[in-house]
Design a protein around this motif. Structure first.
Motif, PDB file in Angstrom:
ATOM      1  N   SER A 243      26.639  34.602 -29.347  1.00 41.76           N
ATOM      2  CA  SER A 243      25.449  33.995 -28.049  1.00 41.76           C
ATOM      3  C   SER A 243      24.115  34.963 -28.472  1.00 41.76           C
ATOM      4  CB  SER A 243      26.442  33.780 -26.965  1.00 41.76           C
ATOM      5  OG  SER A 243      27.899  33.582 -26.629  1.00 41.76           O
ATOM      6  N   VAL A 244      24.317  35.682 -28.476  1.00 41.65           N
ATOM      7  CA  VAL A 244      22.719  36.884 -28.365  1.00 41.65           C
ATOM      8  C   VAL A 244      22.066  36.073 -29.423  1.00 41.65           C
ATOM      9  CG1 VAL A 244      21.718  39.070 -28.578  1.00 41.65           C
ATOM     10  CG2 VAL A 244      22.734  38.479 -26.964  1.00 41.65           C
ATOM     11  N   TYR A 245      22.720  35.946 -31.038  1.00 44.49           N
ATOM     12  CA  TYR A 245      21.978  36.120 -32.258  1.00 44.49           C
ATOM     13  C   TYR A 245      21.307  34.400 -31.430  1.00 44.49           C
ATOM     14  CZ  TYR A 245      20.830  33.414 -35.777  1.00 44.49           C
ATOM     15  OH  TYR A 245      20.628  32.339 -37.287  1.00 44.49           O
ATOM     16  N   LEU A 246      22.218  33.198 -31.009  1.00 48.98           N
ATOM     17  CA  LEU A 246      21.502  31.798 -30.632  1.00 48.98           C
ATOM     18  C   LEU A 246      20.757  31.508 -29.758  1.00 48.98           C
ATOM     19  CD1 LEU A 246      25.328  30.256 -30.455  1.00 48.98           C
ATOM     20  CD2 LEU A 246      23.083  29.812 -32.582  1.00 48.98           C
ATOM     21  N   PHE A 284      23.221  44.305 -40.073  1.00 51.35           N
ATOM     22  CA  PHE A 284      24.193  44.612 -40.960  1.00 51.35           C
ATOM     23  C   PHE A 284      24.362  46.214 -41.793  1.00 51.35           C
ATOM     24  CE2 PHE A 284      23.544  40.086 -39.853  1.00 51.35           C
ATOM     25  CZ  PHE A 284      24.977  39.362 -39.094  1.00 51.35           C
ATOM     26  N   SER A 285      24.235  46.682 -40.770  1.00 47.05           N
ATOM     27  CA  SER A 285      23.783  48.166 -41.685  1.00 47.05           C
ATOM     28  C   SER A 285      25.168  49.130 -40.804  1.00 47.05           C
ATOM     29  CB  SER A 285      22.544  48.872 -41.857  1.00 47.05           C
ATOM     30  OG  SER A 285      21.885  49.553 -40.450  1.00 47.05           O
ATOM     31  N   GLY A 286      25.864  48.716 -40.474  1.00 41.26           N
ATOM     32  CA  GLY A 286      26.983  49.294 -39.431  1.00 41.26           C
ATOM     33  C   GLY A 286      26.808  49.912 -38.316  1.00 41.26           C
ATOM     34  N   VAL A 287      24.672  49.301 -37.916  1.00 39.14           N
ATOM     35  CA  VAL A 287      24.249  49.366 -36.503  1.00 39.14           C
ATOM     36  C   VAL A 287      25.810  49.467 -35.196  1.00 39.14           C
ATOM     37  CG1 VAL A 287      21.971  50.554 -37.040  1.00 39.14           C
ATOM     38  CG2 VAL A 287      22.849  48.467 -36.082  1.00 39.14           C
ATOM     39  N   THR A 288      25.659  49.739 -34.633  1.00 38.37           N
ATOM     40  CA  THR A 288      26.047  49.017 -32.727  1.00 38.37           C
ATOM     41  C   THR A 288      25.433  48.961 -31.934  1.00 38.37           C
ATOM     42  OG1 THR A 288      27.900  51.132 -32.676  1.00 38.37           O
ATOM     43  CG2 THR A 288      28.443  49.632 -34.137  1.00 38.37           C
ATOM     44  N   GLY A 289      26.198  48.770 -30.644  1.00 35.99           N
ATOM     45  CA  GLY A 289      25.298  48.945 -29.343  1.00 35.99           C
ATOM     46  C   GLY A 289      24.014  48.058 -29.400  1.00 35.99           C
ATOM     47  N   PRO A 290      22.720  49.050 -28.892  1.00 31.19           N
ATOM     48  CA  PRO A 290      21.842  47.694 -28.386  1.00 31.19           C
ATOM     49  C   PRO A 290      20.770  47.513 -29.170  1.00 31.19           C
ATOM     50  CG  PRO A 290      22.619  49.620 -26.443  1.00 31.19           C
ATOM     51  CD  PRO A 290      23.149  50.597 -27.715  1.00 31.19           C
ATOM     52  N   ALA A 291      21.235  48.655 -30.947  1.00 31.41           N
ATOM     53  CA  ALA A 291      20.257  48.071 -31.560  1.00 31.41           C
ATOM     54  C   ALA A 291      20.859  47.050 -32.720  1.00 31.41           C
ATOM     55  CB  ALA A 291      20.313  49.802 -32.955  1.00 31.41           C
ATOM     56  N   LEU A 292      21.981  46.437 -32.832  1.00 29.13           N
ATOM     57  CA  LEU A 292      22.716  45.658 -33.406  1.00 29.13           C
ATOM     58  C   LEU A 292      22.441  44.230 -32.043  1.00 29.13           C
ATOM     59  CD1 LEU A 292      24.589  44.024 -35.120  1.00 29.13           C
ATOM     60  CD2 LEU A 292      26.234  44.358 -32.995  1.00 29.13           C
ATOM     61  N   PHE A 293      22.421  44.345 -30.980  1.00 30.35           N
ATOM     62  CA  PHE A 293      21.961  43.302 -30.443  1.00 30.35           C
ATOM     63  C   PHE A 293      20.780  42.857 -30.060  1.00 30.35           C
ATOM     64  CE2 PHE A 293      26.284  44.194 -28.572  1.00 30.35           C
ATOM     65  CZ  PHE A 293      26.611  42.927 -28.418  1.00 30.35           C
ATOM     66  N   ALA A 294      19.681  43.630 -30.796  1.00 33.53           N
ATOM     67  CA  ALA A 294      18.598  43.053 -30.385  1.00 33.53           C
ATOM     68  C   ALA A 294      18.074  43.172 -31.422  1.00 33.53           C
ATOM     69  CB  ALA A 294      17.951  45.024 -30.007  1.00 33.53           C
ATOM     70  N   THR A 295      18.691  43.648 -32.448  1.00 37.65           N
ATOM     71  CA  THR A 295      17.477  43.120 -34.322  1.00 37.65           C
ATOM     72  C   THR A 295      18.808  41.670 -35.092  1.00 37.65           C
ATOM     73  OG1 THR A 295      19.875  44.349 -34.793  1.00 37.65           O
ATOM     74  CG2 THR A 295      18.253  45.133 -35.504  1.00 37.65           C
ATOM     75  N   ILE A 296      19.807  41.637 -33.954  1.00 34.35           N
ATOM     76  CA  ILE A 296      20.214  40.297 -34.114  1.00 34.35           C
ATOM     77  C   ILE A 296      19.509  39.473 -33.026  1.00 34.35           C
ATOM     78  CG2 ILE A 296      22.248  38.991 -33.612  1.00 34.35           C
ATOM     79  CD1 ILE A 296      22.542  40.007 -35.773  1.00 34.35           C
ATOM     80  N   PHE A 297      18.596  39.263 -32.463  1.00 36.15           N
ATOM     81  CA  PHE A 297      18.564  38.419 -31.392  1.00 36.15           C
ATOM     82  C   PHE A 297      16.608  38.263 -32.401  1.00 36.15           C
ATOM     83  CE2 PHE A 297      14.483  37.380 -28.534  1.00 36.15           C
ATOM     84  CZ  PHE A 297      15.652  37.106 -27.766  1.00 36.15           C
ATOM     85  N   VAL A 298      16.304  39.573 -32.803  1.00 28.81           N
ATOM     86  CA  VAL A 298      14.890  38.855 -33.201  1.00 28.81           C
ATOM     87  C   VAL A 298      15.271  38.318 -34.991  1.00 28.81           C
ATOM     88  CG1 VAL A 298      13.284  40.177 -34.665  1.00 28.81           C
ATOM     89  CG2 VAL A 298      13.948  41.269 -32.772  1.00 28.81           C
ATOM     90  N   ALA A 299      16.471  38.575 -35.916  1.00 26.95           N
ATOM     91  CA  ALA A 299      16.478  37.483 -36.993  1.00 26.95           C
ATOM     92  C   ALA A 299      16.723  36.701 -36.267  1.00 26.95           C
ATOM     93  CB  ALA A 299      18.332  37.904 -37.238  1.00 26.95           C
ATOM     94  N   ALA A 301      15.013  34.322 -34.032  1.00 26.59           N
ATOM     95  CA  ALA A 301      14.960  34.007 -33.263  1.00 26.59           C
ATOM     96  C   ALA A 301      13.685  33.607 -34.707  1.00 26.59           C
ATOM     97  CB  ALA A 301      13.650  35.344 -32.401  1.00 26.59           C
ATOM     98  N   ALA A 302      13.293  33.969 -35.820  1.00 27.93           N
ATOM     99  CA  ALA A 302      12.685  34.137 -37.175  1.00 27.93           C
ATOM    100  C   ALA A 302      13.246  33.089 -37.274  1.00 27.93           C
ATOM    101  CB  ALA A 302      13.211  35.598 -37.959  1.00 27.93           C
ATOM    102  N   ILE A 303      15.066  32.881 -38.089  1.00 24.99           N
ATOM    103  CA  ILE A 303      14.872  32.207 -38.461  1.00 24.99           C
ATOM    104  C   ILE A 303      15.171  30.492 -37.670  1.00 24.99           C
ATOM    105  CG2 ILE A 303      17.761  31.312 -39.648  1.00 24.99           C
ATOM    106  CD1 ILE A 303      18.261  34.543 -39.805  1.00 24.99           C
ATOM    107  N   SER A 304      15.075  31.081 -36.117  1.00 22.58           N
ATOM    108  CA  SER A 304      15.334  29.214 -36.121  1.00 22.58           C
ATOM    109  C   SER A 304      14.392  28.123 -35.696  1.00 22.58           C
ATOM    110  CB  SER A 304      15.275  29.201 -33.888  1.00 22.58           C
ATOM    111  OG  SER A 304      14.248  30.029 -33.378  1.00 22.58           O
ATOM    112  N   THR A 305      13.108  29.060 -36.492  1.00 22.63           N
ATOM    113  CA  THR A 305      11.799  28.109 -37.033  1.00 22.63           C
ATOM    114  C   THR A 305      12.238  27.419 -38.436  1.00 22.63           C
ATOM    115  OG1 THR A 305      10.523  30.135 -37.767  1.00 22.63           O
ATOM    116  CG2 THR A 305      10.497  29.533 -35.797  1.00 22.63           C
ATOM    117  N   GLY A 306      12.926  27.934 -38.875  1.00 23.65           N
ATOM    118  CA  GLY A 306      13.141  26.900 -39.650  1.00 23.65           C
ATOM    119  C   GLY A 306      12.745  25.482 -40.051  1.00 23.65           C
ATOM    120  N   PHE A 307      13.860  25.619 -39.448  1.00 28.12           N
ATOM    121  CA  PHE A 307      14.019  23.455 -39.410  1.00 28.12           C
ATOM    122  C   PHE A 307      13.579  22.807 -38.988  1.00 28.12           C
ATOM    123  CE2 PHE A 307      16.515  19.426 -38.168  1.00 28.12           C
ATOM    124  CZ  PHE A 307      17.738  19.678 -38.858  1.00 28.12           C
ATOM    125  N   PRO A 308      13.344  23.153 -37.628  1.00 29.24           N
ATOM    126  CA  PRO A 308      12.580  21.746 -36.964  1.00 29.24           C
ATOM    127  C   PRO A 308      10.456  22.249 -37.754  1.00 29.24           C
ATOM    128  CG  PRO A 308      12.191  24.056 -35.528  1.00 29.24           C
ATOM    129  CD  PRO A 308      13.769  24.329 -36.981  1.00 29.24           C
TER     130      PRO A 308
END
Length: 388
Positions: A243-246, A284-299, A301-308
């Motif tokens: 959900s955070v990624y999306l 995907f380096s094995g981090v957990t917690g806030p660092a995982l959720f933050a980097t997934i959010f950044v990823a 946001a970046a990837i979402s621009t490709g299709f449109p």
């Protein structure tokens, strides 16, 4: 409700429901594995099954858009998508589930091969913005899905989930049955020679390559992120990670809807995509917690621009052929969506899910940035090249 508004609602309601249908697959992979007693590599077939029929249908209907009875195809596509989801809910074996999934993808592809063609002609003066809003509606449906899955699975079995998703396609079906489609006279039928000429254009070739790569990234993450997170989190938290990624898609695509009419397309892509590389490497380096959720959010946001951005870039290069261009760009996306998750499933069986997902997403993100830079150099402009 007038025809233009009715068909806008029909298209947007379908793309919302389609996002729910696609995103429901990843969060129930583990459940399907337990229900049907299949391995991770076999679960990787969910993505190809969902996209094989879609790919064929979206290419055929999009390429023939100027010759088809669009309303009939859109109505049948919406109705059959709902029917296939009902069949998935009743599947007695994994093989039957996959066959029904092929049917669902085929029906959805028939609709999706024409939906952006309709928007392209209804909103010719704001095509790029409407394409971005279209993807924003998809993102909203996608964001809500992991939590919908959690809620349904908390009170019922997984089969109920697909019945709920089937109901989401009813508005598009009813609107397509009730309202005639406004006349679309500017969509040109494309001959074999014209299609070959279109596919040789750098803007189209580059868009197709970019779409394969963005499809590969999204397919891997949509399919495997929950499975990966379940190796160290309970299912509810793993679904929240998806959900955070999306969720990142929503502000990113809102910003994109404004920026796309002000910033050259390829420059916008390069600026948006570059942060995905370090974000995915850390996530995907094995981090957990806030660092995982933050980097997934950044990823996200970046990837979402490709299709449109790439879909608008391709169609703006030859707007009279929005159907064929919609077909080849959509089809390219689903080539990536179909193949990359299956590859990760095979690699996960040999090296583990963490290694498999990290290697693939980082490599694809690097390739994506390099492809956009190469397209800019090939066309000698960061904007849309014009053809007469």
């Amino acid at each position: 409700m007038d025809q233009k508004r009715a068909w806008t609602v029909a298209v947007f309601s379908f793309i919302f429901a389609d996002a729910v249908a696609v995103q429901a697959r990843g969060p129930i992979l583990a459940t399907l594995g337990e229900e049907f007693s299949v391995s991770a590599a076999t679960l990787g077939l969910v993505a190809p099954a969902g996209t094989a029929g879609f790919l064929v249908a979206v290419v055929v209907t999009g390429t023939l858009a100027g010759r088809l009875s669009m309303r009939s195809v859109l109505l049948v596509g919406a109705a059959c998508t709902a029917g296939s989801l009902i069949a998935m809910s009743a599947a007695p074996t994994y093989a039957v589930f996959l066959v029904a999934l092929v049917g669902q993808g085929t029906a959805a592809g028939a609709f999706r091969g024409l939906d952006r063609v309709v928007l392209s002609h209804l909103y010719a003066e704001h095509r790029a913005r409407m394409y971005t809003v279209y993807t924003l509606v998809w993102a909203v449906g996608a964001v809500l899905t992991p939590q919908l899955v959690s809620i349904v699975l908390a009170v019922a079995e997984w089969r109920t989930l697909f019945l709920v998703v089937a109901c989401a396609f009813l508005p598009a079906t009813l609107l397509a049955a009730r309202y005639d489609l406004p006349s679309i006279d500017t969509e040109r039928s494309v001959s074999r020679a014209e299609l070959a000429a279109l596919l040789r254009r750098p803007a189209v070739l580059g868009s197709c390559l970019g779409m394969i790569l963005t499809g590969a990234l999204e397919g891997i993450l949509f399919t495997w992120i929950v499975y990966y997170a379940e190796t160290f989190y309970p299912t509810t938290t793993a679904n929240a990670l998806l959900s955070v990624y999306l969720l990142a898609y929503i502000p990113a695509r809102l910003s994109c809807a404004t920026a796309i009419e002000r910033v050259p397309h390829l420059l916008l892509l390069l600026v948006a995509l570059t942060p995905a590389i370090p974000a995915l490497a850390v996530a995907f380096s094995g981090v957990t917690g806030p660092a995982l959720f933050a980097t997934i959010f950044v990823a996200g946001a970046a990837i979402s621009t490709g299709f449109p951005v790439l879909s608008a870039y391709a169609v703006e290069s030859a707007p009279g052929y929005s159907g064929p261009l919609n077909a080849v760009t959509n089809g390219s996306t689903y080539v990536g969506l179909a193949t990359a998750p299956a590859i990760v499933g095979v690699l996960a069986g040999r090296y583990g899910i963490r290694t498999a997902i990290q290697w693939t997403v980082v490599a694809i993100a690097v390739a994506f940035v390099l492809a956009v830079g190469a397209l800019w150099r090939w066309t000698n402009t960061p904007g849309v090249p014009r053809h007469t």
